[in-house]
Design an enzyme around this catalytic site. Structure first.
Site, mmCIF file in Angstrom:
data_model
loop_
_atom_site.group_PDB
_atom_site.id
_atom_site.type_symbol
_atom_site.label_atom_id
_atom_site.label_comp_id
_atom_site.label_asym_id
_atom_site.label_seq_id
_atom_site.Cartn_x
_atom_site.Cartn_y
_atom_site.Cartn_z
ATOM 1 N N ASP A 8 12.384 5.178 -0.747
ATOM 2 C CA ASP A 8 12.143 6.036 0.416
ATOM 3 C C ASP A 8 12.269 7.481 -0.043
ATOM 4 O O ASP A 8 12.829 7.758 -1.113
ATOM 5 C CB ASP A 8 13.195 5.747 1.506
ATOM 6 C CG ASP A 8 12.991 6.605 2.746
ATOM 7 O OD1 ASP A 8 11.834 6.823 3.141
ATOM 8 O OD2 ASP A 8 13.985 7.082 3.314
ATOM 9 N N SER A 9 11.773 8.390 0.785
ATOM 10 C CA SER A 9 11.933 9.812 0.478
ATOM 11 C C SER A 9 13.406 10.213 0.537
ATOM 12 O O SER A 9 13.786 11.237 -0.015
ATOM 13 C CB SER A 9 11.162 10.628 1.504
ATOM 14 O OG SER A 9 11.638 10.310 2.787
ATOM 15 N N CYS A 15 9.101 3.572 3.484
ATOM 16 C CA CYS A 15 8.879 4.920 4.017
ATOM 17 C C CYS A 15 7.461 4.951 4.597
ATOM 18 O O CYS A 15 6.494 4.654 3.886
ATOM 19 C CB CYS A 15 9.008 5.939 2.885
ATOM 20 S SG CYS A 15 8.599 7.622 3.379
ATOM 21 N N GLU A 26 19.495 12.884 8.131
ATOM 22 C CA GLU A 26 19.986 13.038 6.741
ATOM 23 C C GLU A 26 21.322 13.788 6.727
ATOM 24 O O GLU A 26 22.137 13.603 5.837
ATOM 25 C CB GLU A 26 18.952 13.778 5.880
ATOM 26 C CG GLU A 26 17.657 13.014 5.660
ATOM 27 C CD GLU A 26 17.661 12.097 4.436
ATOM 28 O OE1 GLU A 26 18.456 12.322 3.520
ATOM 29 O OE2 GLU A 26 16.857 11.144 4.424
ATOM 30 N N CYS A 38 8.992 5.540 11.404
ATOM 31 C CA CYS A 38 9.707 6.254 10.339
ATOM 32 C C CYS A 38 10.970 5.445 10.095
ATOM 33 O O CYS A 38 11.665 5.076 11.054
ATOM 34 C CB CYS A 38 10.059 7.663 10.801
ATOM 35 S SG CYS A 38 11.137 8.543 9.634
ATOM 36 N N HIS A 43 13.726 6.216 9.065
ATOM 37 C CA HIS A 43 14.983 6.873 9.450
ATOM 38 C C HIS A 43 15.345 6.569 10.913
ATOM 39 O O HIS A 43 16.511 6.623 11.286
ATOM 40 C CB HIS A 43 14.862 8.393 9.313
ATOM 41 C CG HIS A 43 14.949 8.908 7.911
ATOM 42 N ND1 HIS A 43 14.018 8.607 6.951
ATOM 43 C CD2 HIS A 43 15.867 9.714 7.308
ATOM 44 C CE1 HIS A 43 14.348 9.218 5.814
ATOM 45 N NE2 HIS A 43 15.468 9.891 6.007
HETATM 46 N N1 DGL Z 1 11.602 7.755 6.013
HETATM 47 C C1 DGL Z 1 10.382 8.461 6.016
HETATM 48 C C2 DGL Z 1 9.340 7.702 6.815
HETATM 49 O O1 DGL Z 1 9.495 6.530 7.088
HETATM 50 C C3 DGL Z 1 10.355 9.880 6.421
HETATM 51 C C4 DGL Z 1 11.309 10.858 5.890
HETATM 52 C C5 DGL Z 1 10.675 12.110 5.341
HETATM 53 O O2 DGL Z 1 10.068 12.907 6.060
HETATM 54 O O3 DGL Z 1 10.821 12.284 4.152
HETATM 55 O O4 DGL Z 1 8.320 8.264 7.147
#
Ligand code: DGL
Length: 270
Positions: free
Chosen positions: A10-11, A73, A154, A187, A189
């Site tokens: 993931d990012s 992600c 985050e 997302c 997150h």
């Molecule tokens: N977890 C990432 C997603 O599912 C997004 C986080 C980011 O913007 O880096 O899109």
């Protein structure tokens, strides 16, 4: 049967939200997770940059001898899947958008108003909308970018009035004006703020890409007869910035103390 680990990335921290589902569904699988916490968020970056970062992470996971790469992600899944598959044609690569879109399309009723909330990158790529509309022509799909949510998550600002206010800022008008009854957390997150969303909008039917990607992994491993028979070694979690927040969020999401996990720094020669 294949006892090699599954690589997830993931990012940042969000992709970890799919790991508890895997641990429950597939307890013999070993996991290697990479979170690019030094360069998160990806959501506001260009597709070229996201593709380049994703290639570096995939190279790292391949060196770790993973049997499959899971893009936990949505932002990466919306722009980098073809390039990653082109570079690694022999490794199954699973993104989170198609499995989530399939599940939503299978379940929603005719004329449903479906809201996709995601990063700017995912919304701009339009892949959710496209996938759902390919499968269902009798529903309406609306998308909303919510760029401030990932930085707050985050930072660990999760069960907090600042989060509730931010969720309301993005969703109040979006839900009301479009009469949204089904919400897709596009997302990885966002499952971390599902409680806030549920509390503020109790009637919504919510789908999570973190759960759907885990189900897709199970299906793919079964079809390819690549399930692990026995877990050999500990799960490993790497980050490009090994901050206290990263470690604390991993502990929170997995419900395990850091001493029981193998957590390390890896900068990918950034
Ligand atoms: N977890 C990432 C997603 O599912 C997004 C986080 C980011 O913007 O880096 O899109």
């Amino acid at each position: 049967m294949d006892n090699r680990p599954i690589g997830f990335f993931d990012s940042g921290i969000g992709g970890v939200t799919s790991i508890p589902y895997i641990m429950k569904m597939l307890p013999e699988e070993r996991i290697i997770f990479y979170g690019d916490t030094a360069r998160t968020p990806y959501g506001s970056k260009s597709p070229d940059t996201i593709q380049a970062f994703s290639m570096q992470i995939a190279d790292f996971l391949v060196k770790k001898n993973v049997k499959m790469i899971v893009i936990a992600c949505n932002t990466v899944s919306s722009v980098a899947v073809p390039k990653l598959r082109e570079k690694y044609p022999d490794i199954p690569i699973i993104g989170c958008i198609t499995p989530t879109a399939k599940e939503v399309s299978k379940i929603v009723k005719k004329d449903a108003n479906i809201g996709i909330i995601a990063t700017r990158g995912t919304v701009n790529a339009g892949v959710y909308q496209k996938r759902i509309e390919e499968m269902r022509t009798d529903v309406n799909v609306f998308s909303k970018a919510c760029p401030a949510l990932v930085p707050l998550i985050e930072e660990g600002i999760i069960e907090h009035e600042i989060m509730d206010m931010t969720v309301k800022y993005y969703l109040d008008d979006f839900i009301k004006e479009n009469n949204i009854g089904t919400l897709v957390l596009g997302c990885t997150h966002y499952p971390l703020i599902k409680k806030s969303i549920n509390k503020l909008y109790p009637g919504l039917e919510i789908f999570s890409s973190s759960k759907e990607v885990a189900k897709a992994v199970e299906m793919e491993l079964t079809q390819r007869e690549m399930m692990a028979e026995k877990k050999e070694g500990k799960d490993e979690f790497y980050a490009s910035d090994l901050s206290e927040t990263f470690v604390a969020l991993i502990e929170k999401i997995l419900g395990q103390e850091k001493e029981t996990l193998q957590i390390g720094f890896e900068d990918l020669d950034i």
